[in-house]
Design a protein around this motif. Structure first.
Motif, PDB file in Angstrom:
ATOM      1  N   ASP A  76      35.767  53.793  36.953  1.00 22.34           N
ATOM      2  CA  ASP A  76      36.100  53.303  38.254  1.00 22.34           C
ATOM      3  C   ASP A  76      36.797  51.968  38.241  1.00 22.34           C
ATOM      4  O   ASP A  76      36.405  51.061  37.441  1.00 22.34           O
ATOM      5  N   LYS A  77      37.662  51.826  39.050  1.00 21.11           N
ATOM      6  CA  LYS A  77      38.519  50.388  39.309  1.00 21.11           C
ATOM      7  C   LYS A  77      38.319  49.812  40.479  1.00 21.11           C
ATOM      8  O   LYS A  77      37.844  50.618  41.741  1.00 21.11           O
ATOM      9  N   GLY A  78      38.273  48.714  40.756  1.00 24.02           N
ATOM     10  CA  GLY A  78      38.498  47.919  41.949  1.00 24.02           C
ATOM     11  C   GLY A  78      39.459  47.126  42.202  1.00 24.02           C
ATOM     12  O   GLY A  78      40.210  46.555  41.191  1.00 24.02           O
ATOM     13  N   TYR A  79      40.165  47.094  43.548  1.00 25.23           N
ATOM     14  CA  TYR A  79      41.441  46.284  43.684  1.00 25.23           C
ATOM     15  C   TYR A  79      41.329  45.477  45.037  1.00 25.23           C
ATOM     16  O   TYR A  79      40.592  46.010  45.922  1.00 25.23           O
ATOM     17  N   LEU A 171      48.200  44.038  55.858  1.00 26.45           N
ATOM     18  CA  LEU A 171      46.920  44.863  55.837  1.00 26.45           C
ATOM     19  C   LEU A 171      46.339  44.491  54.570  1.00 26.45           C
ATOM     20  O   LEU A 171      46.673  45.023  53.575  1.00 26.45           O
ATOM     21  N   THR A 172      45.096  43.927  54.296  1.00 25.03           N
ATOM     22  CA  THR A 172      44.543  43.822  52.876  1.00 25.03           C
ATOM     23  C   THR A 172      43.218  44.635  52.904  1.00 25.03           C
ATOM     24  O   THR A 172      42.183  44.590  53.839  1.00 25.03           O
ATOM     25  N   LEU A 173      43.192  45.633  51.704  1.00 24.17           N
ATOM     26  CA  LEU A 173      41.851  46.404  51.544  1.00 24.17           C
ATOM     27  C   LEU A 173      41.256  46.012  50.446  1.00 24.17           C
ATOM     28  O   LEU A 173      41.854  45.757  49.293  1.00 24.17           O
ATOM     29  N   ASP A 174      39.999  45.949  50.397  1.00 22.72           N
ATOM     30  CA  ASP A 174      39.216  45.929  49.047  1.00 22.72           C
ATOM     31  C   ASP A 174      38.900  47.572  48.798  1.00 22.72           C
ATOM     32  O   ASP A 174      37.995  48.120  49.447  1.00 22.72           O
ATOM     33  N   VAL A 175      39.625  47.997  47.833  1.00 20.27           N
ATOM     34  CA  VAL A 175      39.489  49.315  47.310  1.00 20.27           C
ATOM     35  C   VAL A 175      38.536  49.661  46.047  1.00 20.27           C
ATOM     36  O   VAL A 175      38.920  48.732  44.915  1.00 20.27           O
ATOM     37  N   SER A 176      37.742  50.692  46.126  1.00 22.79           N
ATOM     38  CA  SER A 176      37.023  50.834  44.847  1.00 22.79           C
ATOM     39  C   SER A 176      37.600  52.499  44.770  1.00 22.79           C
ATOM     40  O   SER A 176      37.411  53.318  45.653  1.00 22.79           O
ATOM     41  N   CYS A 177      37.881  52.776  43.575  1.00 22.49           N
ATOM     42  CA  CYS A 177      38.335  54.203  43.218  1.00 22.49           C
ATOM     43  C   CYS A 177      38.222  54.519  41.973  1.00 22.49           C
ATOM     44  O   CYS A 177      37.814  53.830  40.895  1.00 22.49           O
ATOM     45  N   SER A 178      38.548  55.979  41.809  1.00 22.79           N
ATOM     46  CA  SER A 178      38.540  56.723  40.337  1.00 22.79           C
ATOM     47  C   SER A 178      39.635  56.252  39.503  1.00 22.79           C
ATOM     48  O   SER A 178      40.771  55.492  40.075  1.00 22.79           O
ATOM     49  N   LYS A 179      39.516  56.438  38.341  1.00 24.88           N
ATOM     50  CA  LYS A 179      40.741  56.323  37.352  1.00 24.88           C
ATOM     51  C   LYS A 179      41.819  57.117  37.939  1.00 24.88           C
ATOM     52  O   LYS A 179      41.653  58.062  38.513  1.00 24.88           O
ATOM     53  N   ALA A 202      51.133  43.237  47.450  1.00 23.79           N
ATOM     54  CA  ALA A 202      50.460  42.387  46.520  1.00 23.79           C
ATOM     55  C   ALA A 202      49.225  43.375  45.752  1.00 23.79           C
ATOM     56  O   ALA A 202      48.515  44.183  46.638  1.00 23.79           O
ATOM     57  N   LEU A 203      48.916  43.339  44.798  1.00 26.03           N
ATOM     58  CA  LEU A 203      47.684  44.158  44.158  1.00 26.03           C
ATOM     59  C   LEU A 203      47.079  43.236  43.099  1.00 26.03           C
ATOM     60  O   LEU A 203      47.742  42.526  42.035  1.00 26.03           O
ATOM     61  N   ARG A 204      45.846  43.081  43.065  1.00 24.58           N
ATOM     62  CA  ARG A 204      45.164  42.412  42.252  1.00 24.58           C
ATOM     63  C   ARG A 204      43.665  43.385  41.920  1.00 24.58           C
ATOM     64  O   ARG A 204      43.020  43.577  42.661  1.00 24.58           O
ATOM     65  N   PRO A 210      31.892  48.208  34.458  1.00 23.94           N
ATOM     66  CA  PRO A 210      30.899  47.045  34.733  1.00 23.94           C
ATOM     67  C   PRO A 210      31.579  45.400  34.611  1.00 23.94           C
ATOM     68  O   PRO A 210      30.849  44.712  34.894  1.00 23.94           O
ATOM     69  N   LEU A 211      32.842  45.754  34.368  1.00 16.86           N
ATOM     70  CA  LEU A 211      33.488  44.447  34.232  1.00 16.86           C
ATOM     71  C   LEU A 211      34.242  43.759  35.450  1.00 16.86           C
ATOM     72  O   LEU A 211      34.738  44.651  36.187  1.00 16.86           O
ATOM     73  N   THR A 212      34.160  42.549  35.871  1.00 18.01           N
ATOM     74  CA  THR A 212      34.681  42.101  37.085  1.00 18.01           C
ATOM     75  C   THR A 212      35.453  40.851  36.902  1.00 18.01           C
ATOM     76  O   THR A 212      35.339  40.025  35.571  1.00 18.01           O
ATOM     77  N   VAL A 213      36.570  40.480  37.521  1.00 12.15           N
ATOM     78  CA  VAL A 213      37.617  39.590  37.417  1.00 12.15           C
ATOM     79  C   VAL A 213      37.106  38.233  37.257  1.00 12.15           C
ATOM     80  O   VAL A 213      37.472  37.082  36.981  1.00 12.15           O
ATOM     81  N   ASP A 214      35.891  37.938  38.054  1.00  7.95           N
ATOM     82  CA  ASP A 214      35.400  36.428  38.203  1.00  7.95           C
ATOM     83  C   ASP A 214      34.845  35.903  36.627  1.00  7.95           C
ATOM     84  O   ASP A 214      34.616  34.821  36.557  1.00  7.95           O
TER      85      ASP A 214
END
Length: 312
Positions: A76-79, A171-179, A202-204, A210-214
């Motif tokens: 799963d990914k987060g954006y 509009l900025t969304l915090d998204v958690s989604c499947s591959k 924009a997309l980040r 389990p890995l995070t950008v921080d």
């Protein structure tokens, strides 16, 4: 080129996972090649493409880590996604030409209601401007040539889509989604449902499994380090499997497992497990358990195990 210079850039075995914070405007492969050069790594690969206009988490696998890159691809990914409401483009993002601009009249409550419709299992049609292949060629090549290809929809899951910002039609969304989820398509679909259209501004990427950008490092910071500091940033290959259950084997059983032999274990059946030897941090590989048998999926070589132990 001097002999000393040749020695400095000589490739070498490097094992592990580098969490890179990919910069804006750079392709995922270019980012990989820069990091690979800085580490002098013999073998490397990334775990899922980020568009040049996207930033954020790009796990890079080196050496033994490449054996488990598919795990991150499937995770799963987060954006953090910023949508430009009222603006539609040829590509669905800021890179394309503007097709239409419309006034945004929806209230925040109406936007929240529309966004909520897309949480759960949904069907998406992959965008034409994507790397998805059709008859061996990526779709974006057809799109650039003005050729439209019919694409079947695919089922993806939006686990969560929280509004974290709404200002001046952005509009900025915090998204958690499947591959396999296309955030550009999600943006366009939300805009269509609102009646004003939308594109991705924009997309980040913030998370992959389990890995995070921080915990990620920028290319500039990586370039400013010496080789010892760069190596210290490498996470072990099993970091990609950190949310899987773990199983430890004694010395004899570990040696047999590394040859690919099935082992009887006192453990419940499981689709995915990470397997360790008797020493702490002696990661051996991935496996699954069926009917009490531990069956290897991806194994490290004894040399890779020793190399990772010596680096720990």
């Amino acid at each position: 080129m001097t002999e000393a210079r040749k020695q400095r850039i000589q490739r070498r075995p490097v094992h592990g996972v580098l969490l890179l914070d990919k910069p804006l405007g750079l392709s995922s492969n270019d980012a990989l090649q820069k990091a690979k050069w800085l580490l002098r790594a013999e073998k490397g690969g990334h775990t899922g493409t980020l568009d040049p206009l996207a930033t954020g988490l790009l796990p890079l696998c080196f050496g033994a880590g490449t054996k488990f890159s598919q795990v991150s691809l499937d995770a799963d990914k987060g954006y953090l996604a910023t949508l430009n409401l009222g603006v539609t483009t040829t590509t669905g993002d800021a890179e394309g030409e503007v097709l239409e601009r419309r006034e945004v009249t929806a209230t925040r409550a109406q936007i929240e209601a529309v966004v909520a419709k897309f949480v759960g299992e949904i069907d998406q049609v992959p965008p034409m401007y994507s790397a998805l292949k059709h008859e061996g060629r990526p779709l974006y090549e057809y799109a650039r040539a003005g050729i439209h290809i019919e694409r079947p929809s695919r089922r993806v899951t939006i686990h969560r889509a929280d509004i974290v910002g709404f200002d001046n039609a952005l509009l900025t969304l915090d998204v958690s989604c499947s591959k396999g989820t296309y955030i550009r398509t999600l943006a366009e679909d939300i805009g269509r449902e609102l009646g004003c259209g939308a594109s991705l501004a924009a997309l980040r990427r913030t998370k992959s499994g389990p890995l995070t950008v921080d915990r990620a490092v920028s290319l500039d910071a990586l370039a400013a380090m010496n080789e010892v500091e760069r190596e210290a940033l490498l996470h072990p290959p099993d970091s990609l499997l950190a949310d899987w259950p773990a199983l430890s084997l004694d010395g004899d059983e570990a040696a047999r497992f590394l040859t690919g032999l099935r082992r009887r274990v006192k453990a419940q059946d499981a689709e995915n497990v990470r397997v360790y030897g008797p020493q702490p941090k002696a990661f051996l590989g991935s496996a699954h358990i069926k009917s009490g048998e531990l069956i290897a999926d991806r194994l490290l070589s004894p040399q890779e195990v020793e190399s990772l132990l010596s680096a720990a």
